[in-house]
Every structure is written in structure tokens, then in C-alpha cells.
Design an enzyme around this catalytic site. Sequence first.
Site, short mmCIF file in Angstrom:
data_model
loop_
_atom_site.label_atom_id
_atom_site.label_comp_id
_atom_site.label_asym_id
_atom_site.label_seq_id
_atom_site.Cartn_x
_atom_site.Cartn_y
_atom_site.Cartn_z
N GLU A 159 0.81 -1.22 0.00
CA GLU A 159 0.00 0.00 0.00
C GLU A 159 0.84 1.28 0.00
O GLU A 159 0.93 2.00 1.00
CB GLU A 159 -0.97 0.01 1.19
CG GLU A 159 -2.04 -1.04 1.08
CD GLU A 159 -3.17 -0.87 2.09
OE1 GLU A 159 -3.06 0.02 2.95
OE2 GLU A 159 -4.15 -1.61 2.00
N GLU A 350 -5.39 -8.75 0.49
CA GLU A 350 -6.05 -8.50 1.77
C GLU A 350 -7.54 -8.31 1.55
O GLU A 350 -7.96 -7.63 0.62
CB GLU A 350 -5.52 -7.22 2.46
CG GLU A 350 -4.13 -7.35 3.03
CD GLU A 350 -3.64 -6.06 3.69
OE1 GLU A 350 -4.46 -5.27 4.19
OE2 GLU A 350 -2.41 -5.87 3.70
C1 FCB Z 1 -4.35 -2.46 5.40
C2 FCB Z 1 -2.95 -2.76 5.90
C3 FCB Z 1 -2.89 -3.82 6.97
C4 FCB Z 1 -4.00 -3.62 7.97
C5 FCB Z 1 -5.33 -3.55 7.27
C6 FCB Z 1 -6.51 -3.44 8.20
O1 FCB Z 1 -4.38 -1.19 4.86
O2 FCB Z 1 -2.15 -3.18 4.82
O3 FCB Z 1 -1.64 -3.79 7.58
O4 FCB Z 1 -3.76 -2.49 8.73
O5 FCB Z 1 -5.34 -2.46 6.39
#
Ligand code: FCB
Length: 444
Positions: A159, A350
Site C-alpha cells: 500500500e 487483503e
Molecule cells: C491495510 C494494511 C494492513 C492492515 C489492514 C486493516 O491497509 O495493509 O496492515 O492495517 O489495512
Amino acid sequence: MDKFLFGVATSATQIEGAYNKGGKGLSIWDEFSRKGLIQNGMTCFKACDSYNKVQEDLDLLKELGVNSYRFSISWPRIQPDGFGSVNKEGIDYYNKLIDGLIERNIKPMVTLFHWDMPVKLFEDGGFSNREIVERFEEYGKIVAENFGDRVELFSVMNEAEAVIDFMCLRPVGNGYAAMSKQQAFECLHNLLLCNAAATYSLRKYSKCKVKVGMVNTTRTLIPNEAKAEAAAYKAMFTCGDELFGNTTFWDPVFFGKYDERLVEKQNIDLSFVKDGDMEYIKCIPDFLGLNIYIGTNVELNALGEIVFSKPSPNATFGDMSGDYMNTAKAMYYGPKFMQKRYGKPVYVTENGCSLSECLIDGKVEDQIRTEYIRRYLAELIKAKCDGVDVRGYYVWTLMDNFEWSSGFTRRFGLVYVDFETCKRYPKNSFYQYKNLIGEYQNWI
Ligand code: FCB
């Protein structure tokens, strides 16, 4: 064809603890913790104590039935200052983890930079100092030489948007002034050079035929009907009204140029870009790592333009279910549209939600999380069945952990963690995800 990967994701700072043990140097999050900048004065010093609980966590993963695990390497654990000597104890720790995964038939996916920059590099200017590019090149080489004989899947950055946001535009560390957009864009440029430098090192020095991707937040527009699809696709890549959009980081790494609309709208002066930079940045990631938690529902108005559909109710702090439950189709259109533009295989690196929940008689009945995962994963599988080249899916996260500046106030895990004792309690969603994997694995 490789097997579809069903996994879970974590990151070093969020779970490892042992912040000053085993020869580890300090990261900026240790420093932010020490300075009392985390909510309620919490710290990442102990986190989930995964550094000391490797075997237990490996067994949890096995029990969960995943065939992949995405985790990150703490840079200061293997190279305490971010340059110079390598810390053997740190290398041993990750070897133990990687070997333990492979023994259990769980494929590692390794992130190099999940935000925990060695303090020394931050003090030297972090991404505002172009010399950091060499540091990343060397770090990539260290990782490749030590782990690239067994690990095939890597991503350098997690990110980039969040990194630029909290390190440049709204710095977490006090004493660090917020930058102008122009300055932040120069940092962004250096970050992309770093990404490329480490990517080239990983490709060059790894023994395995590695795939090196990039992981970014995805801003997905979800058309309400087939007729709106083309317009939604177009709008998803018509960026520039804000500094961060889908093209901000992906266009340069694939096309070797910044989105012109973005540069114009944000009034960025690109004279700092040196000859050859853009060619170098264009490292063409081997896959798209997409972090998808939510999307935005859109429809066509009478003029045939894309407009936002009625907003969904706001999520309350620590409970994302309100907003997030209505946008599962982000998991269909996000990968589809991203792949259409950039043409590479997709891993959803994610996806998950935080809920306010408690442990009752050793159990957490988190049906909402189960339902969330069920809906999002179903949309992803649908995308795959419709021909989108999706290779894997990772739930964020294995266990409740240190959620950055929110400390331990947000629980995203499939496993509940008692932060006093660090004891782990699989939640109901842990078993439900396990069942889902079991069902899907039979036919996908
Ligand atoms: C993302 C991050 C991860 C965690 C999630 C909830 O942006 O990559 O580390 O904080 O959100």
C-alpha cells in the site's frame, strides 16, 4: 496450472513483538510507540508475541487449512540500520518460519516493506532522500540471497498510498511536518524507484524463478447493471481529482509514465524526474496484489454519466460491517477492471473486516465476519469463473493484532488474541473459513 491459493495475511510489526530482541534494530513504529503516538499510549513492543510463538502460529495455519501465508519481513530485524551488516538471528527467525510453512505445504508470499522502516533511514529523510533507493536495492538482494531459494512470491511495497499518506502528508511521528503535495509526490517518485530497485534485485539474486508483484489499495466502482459497466471502468481510471487513485502507482510501474490527468489536476512539477527514471520505475510487476475491503456502488444518471448510488450506512468505529457488507461485488469488478487495464494475474492480498467483539467462555461468535468473507470470496470465485485470471485470496488477518496508530482497538482476526497473555482463541469465522476452503478446493 498452479493451485488457487487460499490464505491469510499478517505483517511483522503487527504480530511479532520482540521489538528489541534477537539483534533487531528499531523501526519507525517502535519509535512512534516509544513517543506515545499510538492511541491510548499503546505500543507494538509485544504485539502478539509471534516472534516467540512461531511453532504455535504455524500449527494454527495448518489447522486453518490455508495453502498460502502472506507475511512481511521486518527490515530492521534482518538489517538493523537499513544498511550495513546483516543480523543472522533475524535471518534464522524467518528461515524457521519459511521452512515451517513449506513443511506444512503452505506457500509463503513475502512482503518486503509493510511500513516498518528502520529508524536510521527515516532520520536520514526516508523517502524524501533519494539515496534510499540504494538501500532498497541492497535490502532486496539480502532477501533474495537468503530466502529466494525457497520463496517464489514476493511483493516489495504494501500500500504505497498509505506509506505516502502517513509518512508525508499526515505524518504519524510528531516533529515531522506535513509536506506539500509537490514534496509528497517527489517522495512517491522515490518510493517507486525503491520498488523497482528491490524488484530487480529479487529477480536477479533469487535462485527460484520468482514472481514479484506490488500490493496496493484498490478503489473499485461497482456498476449496478451491465449497461453501466463500461462507464464504471472508465471512471475507475479517470483519476486526478485526488492525489491517490488507481493510476497513481500502477500506471508508472506498468507504463513508465505518470497519469497525465493526475499530474495536471494536482499541479505537480515533474522537473525533478531524472533521465532514465521512468524506464527504471517501469519494472512491470508479475502480478497485481489488490487489497480490497470495500467498493463504491455507482449507476448511470439520465445523461449517461456515472453517479454514486445512495450511500450505505456509515460504519461505526471498530465495526465495519455496516458499510462493508453491501459492497461485496467490489471483489468481482475490482480484479476484473484492474486486470483489463494492466493485464497481469491478480492476487487479492487483503480482505477482511474489524468488529467490536468479545470473548465469551473462550469463544467469539463472529457471524458477521463469516458472512463478509463468504460474500466477498464468492464474488471473487465468480470473477475467476468468468475468465479473470485470479490466482489467490488472503483474509486480513490471521489474528487480532496491532492496528497501527489505532493500537489494539480494532480486531480483524480469525483468531482472537488476549493481548495480556497473548493466548490465541480461534473465532467462529476461523472454522467457517476453513470449511469454505475445503468446499472450494474440491473444484477450483
Ligand atoms: C491495510 C494494511 C494492513 C492492515 C489492514 C486493516 O491497509 O495493509 O496492515 O492495517 O489495512
